[in-house]
Scaffold this motif. Structure first.
Motif, PDB file in Angstrom:
ATOM      1  N   ALA A   1       9.029  13.482  -6.231  1.00 45.35           N
ATOM      2  CA  ALA A   1       9.365  13.872  -4.863  1.00 45.35           C
ATOM      3  C   ALA A   1       8.620  15.157  -4.511  1.00 45.35           C
ATOM      4  N   HIS A   2       8.808  15.592  -3.269  1.00 41.55           N
ATOM      5  CA  HIS A   2       8.139  16.821  -2.829  1.00 41.55           C
ATOM      6  C   HIS A   2       8.571  18.034  -3.638  1.00 41.55           C
TER       7      HIS A   2
ATOM      8  N   HIS B   1       5.729  23.975  -8.298  1.00 44.59           N
ATOM      9  CA  HIS B   1       4.541  24.639  -8.817  1.00 44.59           C
ATOM     10  C   HIS B   1       3.995  25.658  -7.799  1.00 44.59           C
ATOM     11  N   THR B   2       4.902  26.446  -7.276  1.00 45.36           N
ATOM     12  CA  THR B   2       4.550  27.560  -6.385  1.00 45.36           C
ATOM     13  C   THR B   2       4.630  28.850  -7.189  1.00 45.36           C
ATOM     14  N   HIS B   3       3.593  29.667  -7.090  1.00 41.77           N
ATOM     15  CA  HIS B   3       3.566  30.915  -7.865  1.00 41.77           C
ATOM     16  C   HIS B   3       4.466  31.973  -7.237  1.00 41.77           C
TER      17      HIS B   3
ATOM     18  N   LEU C   1       2.172  12.062  -4.730  1.00 40.96           N
ATOM     19  CA  LEU C   1       2.652  12.299  -3.371  1.00 40.96           C
ATOM     20  C   LEU C   1       1.767  13.363  -2.724  1.00 40.96           C
ATOM     21  N   ILE C   2       1.037  13.002  -1.685  1.00 48.40           N
ATOM     22  CA  ILE C   2      -0.057  13.852  -1.208  1.00 48.40           C
ATOM     23  C   ILE C   2       0.216  14.583   0.100  1.00 48.40           C
ATOM     24  N   ASP C   3       1.444  14.478   0.638  1.00 44.68           N
ATOM     25  CA  ASP C   3       1.665  15.064   1.964  1.00 44.68           C
ATOM     26  C   ASP C   3       2.607  16.259   1.961  1.00 44.68           C
ATOM     27  N   THR C   4       2.778  16.918   0.806  1.00 44.34           N
ATOM     28  CA  THR C   4       3.629  18.110   0.779  1.00 44.34           C
ATOM     29  C   THR C   4       3.033  19.215   1.641  1.00 44.34           C
TER      30      THR C   4
ATOM     31  N   LEU D   1      -7.343   6.937 -10.206  1.00 44.72           N
ATOM     32  CA  LEU D   1      -5.950   7.221  -9.890  1.00 44.72           C
ATOM     33  C   LEU D   1      -5.266   5.946  -9.383  1.00 44.72           C
ATOM     34  N   GLY D   2      -4.042   5.720  -9.863  1.00 48.72           N
ATOM     35  CA  GLY D   2      -3.337   4.491  -9.511  1.00 48.72           C
ATOM     36  C   GLY D   2      -3.020   4.376  -8.034  1.00 48.72           C
ATOM     37  N   ALA D   3      -2.364   5.409  -7.470  1.00 47.78           N
ATOM     38  CA  ALA D   3      -1.964   5.322  -6.069  1.00 47.78           C
ATOM     39  C   ALA D   3      -1.634   6.699  -5.524  1.00 47.78           C
ATOM     40  N   VAL D   4      -1.669   6.794  -4.211  1.00 48.76           N
ATOM     41  CA  VAL D   4      -1.162   7.969  -3.508  1.00 48.76           C
ATOM     42  C   VAL D   4      -0.060   7.488  -2.573  1.00 48.76           C
ATOM     43  N   ARG D   5       0.884   8.404  -2.283  1.00 50.31           N
ATOM     44  CA  ARG D   5       1.970   8.051  -1.367  1.00 50.31           C
ATOM     45  C   ARG D   5       1.994   9.008  -0.192  1.00 50.31           C
ATOM     46  N   ILE D   6       2.184   8.441   1.002  1.00 52.69           N
ATOM     47  CA  ILE D   6       2.329   9.209   2.232  1.00 52.69           C
ATOM     48  C   ILE D   6       3.751   9.021   2.725  1.00 52.69           C
ATOM     49  N   ASP D   7       4.447  10.130   2.984  1.00 49.81           N
ATOM     50  CA  ASP D   7       5.865  10.066   3.314  1.00 49.81           C
ATOM     51  C   ASP D   7       6.188  10.737   4.647  1.00 49.81           C
TER      52      ASP D   7
END
Length: 453
Positions: free
Chosen positions: A216-217, A223-225, A250-253, A271-277
């Motif tokens: 999930a997002h 992974h934010t510093h 998941l590419i739309d964060t 890469l297997g897949a990307v997801r747009i949410d």
């Protein structure tokens, strides 16, 4: 009508009291008025009259073209487990001792026939026939309807989504949008209707449904510093190290264009897949497909989610979408959270009885049904006729029996269809509909049901 890998947990998914066999009792999954009617019938001597109750709907919700029968296997387990424990009886202090003694020894000993799971139904289709004494049949109304109404609503909506997706896979992911155990039965009903997988692990374990899910997002945001800078690449890298390059990122964060670039930089073109949410999915899918192709990731699939229903899926049919994730709309029946099924007394000691109430009329007598089809397999109409009677003559049309034995003397019959067999049955039943019957628009039911006395 067994379930693959099914456990012996509560048939409704609700934790209830154990009875002596170690199974869970479904007996309090009922309404009070069923037990007060039972008490009155025991007093006036009508409790032991032989009766037939029938499950049907007077209309399809939202002017849909068909409904899908789902939950039958769960109904049979609920009937089997409808046994009162002493702990349960102690809470029924509004009943007299005669009624409590009846419930203490209650076991359903009647017969049930009906449509198999995965069958289509229409207004006045005799979906289920429950026969026995008034006393043993009347108290099953709520548990039978609660299962069939919920599961059939989900399956009916899910089947429309499968049609809209046009052979592209759909993942059920609505667990967070409904009751925790409704989520399990909804995943089962969606799989029956043709969904390919579920995110719900209880449903996967209980019913043998393939499980699916990656991240999930929150995973990316994790992974934010400390200085507030984001590190999407670190999130993608860790996911790939854990699950392999075939995973779905998941590419739309943050920014989708940068998300795609980062995903391929980290994973490479395999890469297997990307997801747009989120966002305007039609526009974004085209942009992402072009970008993936430019980066050499021609085989990387695009999965979309974000409050999809059958209409949104249909709108994306011409776009380069490889799969869908559906949540809220499927577990809530996509605007029709109940199938509108009713459970009505239709026969008493061989005499047909029927309601005449305005808008709520019923047709007397227990019934069986057939579906008349052309040689091509296309369905023309449904015909109901007296239970146990002669199958009607359909002339040049083929007669396909719809009513099958489900329970005899209180026990489920042997060799009922499995969940996977019912899933395949529905797929074939949908093919048999006239082409307009698969339309998503509101209109008349795809088939009419004609009753022969």
């Amino acid at each position: 009508m067994t379930d693959n890998n099914a456990t012996h947990s509560s048939p409704s998914g609700i934790a209830t009291a154990h009875h002596g066999s170690g199974q869970r009792s479904s007996a309090l999954l009922t309404d009070m008025y069923e037990l007060t009617m039972l008490e009155a019938s025991l007093r006036d001597g009508t409790a032991h009259k032989q009766c037939a109750f029938e499950v049907f709907t007077r209309r399809l919700p939202n002017e849909r073209r068909y409904g899908v029968v789902a939950g039958t296997a769960r109904v049979l387990r609920a009937v089997r487990d409808f046994v009162f424990t002493e702990e349960q009886l102690a809470h029924l202090d509004f009943l007299d001792e005669q009624t409590l003694d009846f419930l203490r020894n209650y076991r359903f000993t009647g017969d049930i026939d009906g449509y198999q799971e995965g069958e289509l139904y229409f207004p006045n289709s005799p979906i289920l026939s429950v026969r026995g004494t008034f006393a043993e049949c009347v108290i099953l109304e709520t548990v039978i309807l609660s299962i069939l109404n919920s599961d059939s609503a989900v399956a009916s909506a899910a089947a429309r989504m499968v049609t809209a997706a046009k052979d592209r896979p759909i993942i059920e992911m609505g667990s967070r949008r409904t009751h925790e155990y409704s989520a399990v039965s909804a995943a089962r009903a969606a799989y029956l209707a043709g969904f390919n997988a579920t995110s719900n692990l209880e449903a996967a374990q209980r019913y043998g449904i393939p499980a699916s899910g990656t991240a999930a997002h929150s995973w990316t945001l994790l992974h934010t510093h400390q200085d507030g800078t984001t590190d999407e690449a670190a999130a993608f890298r860790a996911q790939i190290e854990a699950h392999g390059v075939g995973t779905t990122l998941l590419i739309d964060t943050y920014d989708i264009t940068n998300g795609v670039k980062t995903a391929i930089d980290v994973a490479g073109p395999e890469l297997g897949a990307v997801r747009i949410d989120s966002g305007d999915l039609g526009v974004l899918v085209r942009q992402v497909r072009n970008q993936l192709d430019e980066l050499g990731a021609h085989n990387t699939r695009i999965i979309v989610s974000s409050d999809l229903d059958e209409f949104a899926i249909a709108a994306l049919r011409s776009e380069p979408v490889d799969g869908f994730g559906v949540g809220t709309s499927v577990v809530t029946g996509s605007g029709a959270p109940t199938a509108g099924l009713v459970y009505k007394l239709v026969e008493v000691e061989g005499t047909h009885v029927a309601k005449r109430s305005r808008g709520k009329a019923s047709i007397g007598g227990a019934k069986s049904a057939i579906r008349a089809t052309r040689n091509s397999g296309t369905a023309v109409e449904e015909i109901s006729y007296p239970f146990g009677g002669t199958i009607p003559d359909t002339g040049v049309l083929n007669a396909v029996p719809l009513t099958i034995p489900l329970m005899r003397s209180g026990k489920a019959v042997d060799n009922l269809p499995t969940l996977d067999e019912s899933r395949e049955h529905l797929a074939q039943a949908l093919i048999s509909l006239p082409w307009e019957g698969l339309a998503l628009s509101r209109d008349e039911p795809a088939l009419s049901v004609r009753h022969i006395k």
